[in-house]
Design a protein around this motif. Structure first.
Motif, PDB file in Angstrom:
ATOM      1  N   ARG A  47      55.643  45.035  19.208  1.00 47.87           N
ATOM      2  CA  ARG A  47      56.835  45.874  19.073  1.00 47.87           C
ATOM      3  C   ARG A  47      56.455  47.268  19.579  1.00 47.87           C
ATOM      4  NH1 ARG A  47      58.753  47.265  13.274  1.00 47.87           N
ATOM      5  NH2 ARG A  47      59.123  45.033  13.098  1.00 47.87           N
ATOM      6  N   LEU A  48      57.276  47.788  20.479  1.00 45.00           N
ATOM      7  CA  LEU A  48      56.951  49.086  21.057  1.00 45.00           C
ATOM      8  C   LEU A  48      57.440  50.191  20.162  1.00 45.00           C
ATOM      9  CD1 LEU A  48      57.842  48.438  24.783  1.00 45.00           C
ATOM     10  CD2 LEU A  48      55.659  48.169  23.604  1.00 45.00           C
ATOM     11  N   GLY A  49      56.745  51.288  20.217  1.00 44.24           N
ATOM     12  CA  GLY A  49      57.203  52.457  19.486  1.00 44.24           C
ATOM     13  C   GLY A  49      58.361  53.135  20.231  1.00 44.24           C
ATOM     14  N   PRO A  50      59.007  54.106  19.628  1.00 43.07           N
ATOM     15  CA  PRO A  50      60.187  54.735  20.265  1.00 43.07           C
ATOM     16  C   PRO A  50      59.837  55.409  21.611  1.00 43.07           C
ATOM     17  CG  PRO A  50      59.909  55.451  17.984  1.00 43.07           C
ATOM     18  CD  PRO A  50      58.761  54.616  18.314  1.00 43.07           C
ATOM     19  N   GLY A  51      58.686  56.114  21.678  1.00 50.99           N
ATOM     20  CA  GLY A  51      58.309  56.773  22.927  1.00 50.99           C
ATOM     21  C   GLY A  51      58.061  55.774  24.035  1.00 50.99           C
TER      22      GLY A  51
END
Lengths: 295, 443
Positions: free
Chosen positions: A273-277
């Motif tokens: 899961r990618l972070g927001p940035g």
């Protein structure tokens, strides 16, 4: 004819009197003889003894008598135990053992039950194995093997120290007591401590980042890293999944990127899961690519 | 006739009970001595060594207690003072029990008096060509006509001595043989009822159950005569103290018995009267110095007659042995004459063999066999009883012939009339058989 007037028995007459004759015959009958020679004396002796013994005064007397004898034997110095030696235990545990047994010395050898003492000491959490033996020199020797603390388990309301098998050793107040121990959390974590220890050993490359292992739903582990990063491991094959993650990390420097969750629960499809940035950057890149494509 | 045997039958039951228990007392109530032997019957484990036969059947039992005492209150083999006789029986039974260390509850008794008299009776039945069964034997014994023995008499022995089946006589056991007419000869011995009742009462007062009753003439005959004498025909003269019993045996059965009411006690009495000395001294010099054949040497053998009357002359008398013989011989001759008369009357001359066996305590007097040979015939011998196991040596003399005979009687009683059951199941069986035959003949 013999005179009818009663006179003293003729001493020259060899004939036994009727009564003597009958008594002789009675004496010769086997049943009567056995009755008189065996049954009656036995009955008399047993009856007399029983009647004497069942008097309350006699019962008391016998009781005090036997009590005195027992007490005098117990009180002999050969059977006295004057001290207790606890070996193999930390001072805290030794104190706990002494408090638990609460023996007052000197105590007689007959009053101690080593097996009972052993069971009592074995009930203590911190004790892995105990051997209680009474030495006739006058010492009670308690040889203890303590449990080795392996992990700290954080529960909603307490911190517990567990050994490598997951058995509780002690409650502790705060983590600073043993900063060297890894932390596990989650309900039912104590049932899977060996697996957790293996995972921690495997996670050697990211040792400095490891914060804790969390048990999820009493079936699988999550590895919590700093920066709130989580590696979700499957129920079975967690070891391989972790090693695979570490391999990916070694190749792609995965864990240093903005990836809050690495989900290895499905071994056929590792997911991140990618972070927001990262997400923004991905979108930007995509739109840029699309823009290039659309242009 | 069978009804009179109820007592005898009860005694036979007693004997069975005694045999089951294995201990029985044998009581010889003589005029001079009472003897009690306690016998133990233990299963008849016969010795199996070669050359040892069944020992006349006496290896079945063993004498474990024996006692003899002077008889009291007896005259002519009958009770004359009940209390005294009872005392003597108590003494002797107690002593024998003490030796045996066993209590005897059943006694078999023999006595010599009561004027025994023999009757030969005959019975005959029709067995209709069938096999003779035990009930037929009982029936033929029951069919014997009862002689008139007198109201005060009772029957002591009733022994079948001979069976004949259709003119085949001399059968000892007719059972299983086939014939039409079964005949039997039975020997009845009748004695005075009061004497027997006295003896029954006396034994009962000593807490003993009477398991059998025998005439001592018969018992002495069993023990003193050897088997071939009993088979070929012989007479046994049991010379007791109060009576002299006579029993004649032929083909193994007693066929005649009688007594002469004179015995050794009368000889003693003669000596006592003739010499004016007490009875016990007379008895002593009779047994020590007595004899029947005087020789020249006997004139010189002097017997002191010591007394304690205080009269010196009287207390220091001496007689020669020939004088003693002169007193004893007429009395013994009288006894033997009476015996001879009884044997004559019984037809002893017609027997194939005229052997005579003298036994009993009074037969020990020296010279008797020569005298008896002269008076009774050539075939006279002195008889001693058989040796039986465990019998003390002191009781092995001819004075104990009747006692030993009573032991044999206890071990092997002769079949008597009352041993056969009759009537109850005989009568219906016979009528049923008759009915079956009628059917067979008419259909």
């Amino acid at each position: 004819m013999r005179p009818l007037i009663h006179r003293r028995r003729d001493l020259n007459d060899p004939a036994p009197s009727r009564a003597a004759y009958r008594m002789t015959r009675l004496w010769l009958s086997p049943l009567f003889r056995r009755l008189v020679t065996a049954v009656m004396p036995a009955a008399l002796i047993f009856g007399g003894a029983a009647a004497w013994v069942t008097q309350p005064a006699q019962i008391d007397m016998v009781k005090t008598w036997t009590g005195d004898i027992l007490a005098s034997v117990e009180a002999r110095p050969e059977f006295q135990i004057r001290q207790m030696a606890v070996t193999g235990a930390s001072p805290v545990l030794a104190e706990a053992i002494r408090a638990r047994l609460s023996l007052e010395f000197p105590v007689s050898w007959f009053r101690l039950d080593p097996e009972l003492l052993q069971a009592s000491v074995a009930e203590l959490d911190a004790v892995a194995q105990v051997q209680v033996s009474v030495e006739l020199g006058g010492a009670l020797s308690i040889a203890v093997r303590e449990r080795e603390p392996a992990v700290i388990w954080r529960r909603p309301f307490a911190l517990e120290m567990l050994d490598a098998t997951g058995h509780r050793i002690a409650y502790i107040d705060h983590r600073d007591g043993r900063p060297d121990l890894p932390l596990v959390t989650g309900t039912g974590a104590d049932a899977a401590i060996p697996e957790a220890l293996a995972l921690i050993a495997s996670a050697e490359p990211i040792q400095d980042r490891l914060r804790a292992l969390t048990r999820r739903g009493e079936r699988r582990w999550d590895i919590m890293l700093d920066r709130d990063q989580v590696i979700r491991l499957p129920e079975t094959g967690a070891q391989q999944a972790l090693e695979r993650t570490l391999a990916i990390h070694a190749a792609l420097d995965l864990l240093n990127r903005d990836v809050p969750v690495v989900d290895m629960r499905n071994p056929g499809r590792p997911t991140v899961r990618l972070g927001p940035g990262a997400m923004d950057y991905l979108r930007l890149t995509r739109s840029f690519e699309q823009g290039l494509a659309s242009q | 006739m069978m009804d009179v045997f109820e007592t005898q039958r009860a005694m036979r039951q007693m004997r069975k009970a005694a045999m089951q228990r294995g201990v029985v007392a044998v009581l010889d109530m003589g005029t001079h001595q009472a003897t009690c032997l306690i016998l133990r019957f233990d299963g008849g484990d016969l010795p199996t060594v070669d050359g040892v036969g069944p020992m006349a059947g006496q290896s079945q039992f063993r004498v474990i207690g024996a006692a003899t005492t002077r008889a009291r209150g007896m005259r002519h083999g009958e009770i004359s003072a009940m209390q005294e006789t009872e005392r003597a029986i108590r003494t002797v039974v107690q002593a024998a029990q003490k030796m045996a260390q066993v209590r005897a509850d059943h006694a078999i008794v023999c006595f010599s008096g009561a004027n025994p008299r023999s009757y030969g009776v005959t019975g005959e039945i029709d067995v209709t060509g069938q096999e003779v069964s035990e009930s037929d034997v009982a029936a033929v014994l029951g069919s014997c006509d009862t002689p008139d023995i007198g109201g005060h008499r009772t029957i002591l022995h009733a022994q079948p001595v001979n069976f004949a089946l259709d003119y085949r006589s001399g059968l000892s056991d007719p059972r299983g043989q086939i014939g039409n007419t079964l005949t039997t000869d039975m020997h009845l011995l009748a004695v005075d009822r009061a004497v027997v009742q006295n003896i029954l009462h006396c034994v009962k007062r000593c807490d003993l159950e009477l398991a059998g009753l025998a005439s001592s003439a018969y018992a002495a005959g069993i023990s003193a005569m050897v088997e071939d004498e009993q088979k070929l025909g012989a007479a046994c003269i049991d010379m007791g103290a109060g009576t002299t019993g006579i029993s004649i045996f032929l083909r193994g059965h007693m066929i005649f018995a009688d007594t002469v009411r004179i015995g050794g006690a009368h000889v003693t009495q003669d000596i006592s009267k003739g010499l004016g000395i007490p009875l016990d001294l007379a008895e002593r010099i009779k047994t020590l110095h007595g004899g029947l054949e005087a020789t020249g040497r006997d004139d010189r053998e002097m017997i002191p007659l010591t007394g304690e009357t205080g009269d010196w002359e009287h207390d220091r008398r001496e007689i020669s042995r020939s004088e003693l013989i002169g007193i004893m011989r007429p009395r013994v001759e009288e006894i033997l004459e009476d015996v001879h008369a009884r044997l004559e009357a019984a037809g002893f001359d017609h027997l194939p063999s005229q052997k005579i066996v003298l036994t009993g305590g009074a037969s020990q007097v020296p010279g008797l066999s020569a005298l008896a040979t002269r008076m009774l015939g050539q075939q006279v011998r002195l008889g001693r009883p058989l040796r039986i196991q465990g019998m003390p040596q002191a009781a092995a003399g001819p004075g104990f012939a009747a006692t030993v005979g009573l032991c044999l009687f206890a071990a092997h009683p002769q079949d008597e009339c009352w041993d056969f059951d009759i009537e109850t199941h005989r009568y219906p069986a016979r009528s049923l058989r008759r009915a079956v035959r009628w059917f067979r003949e008419n259909w």
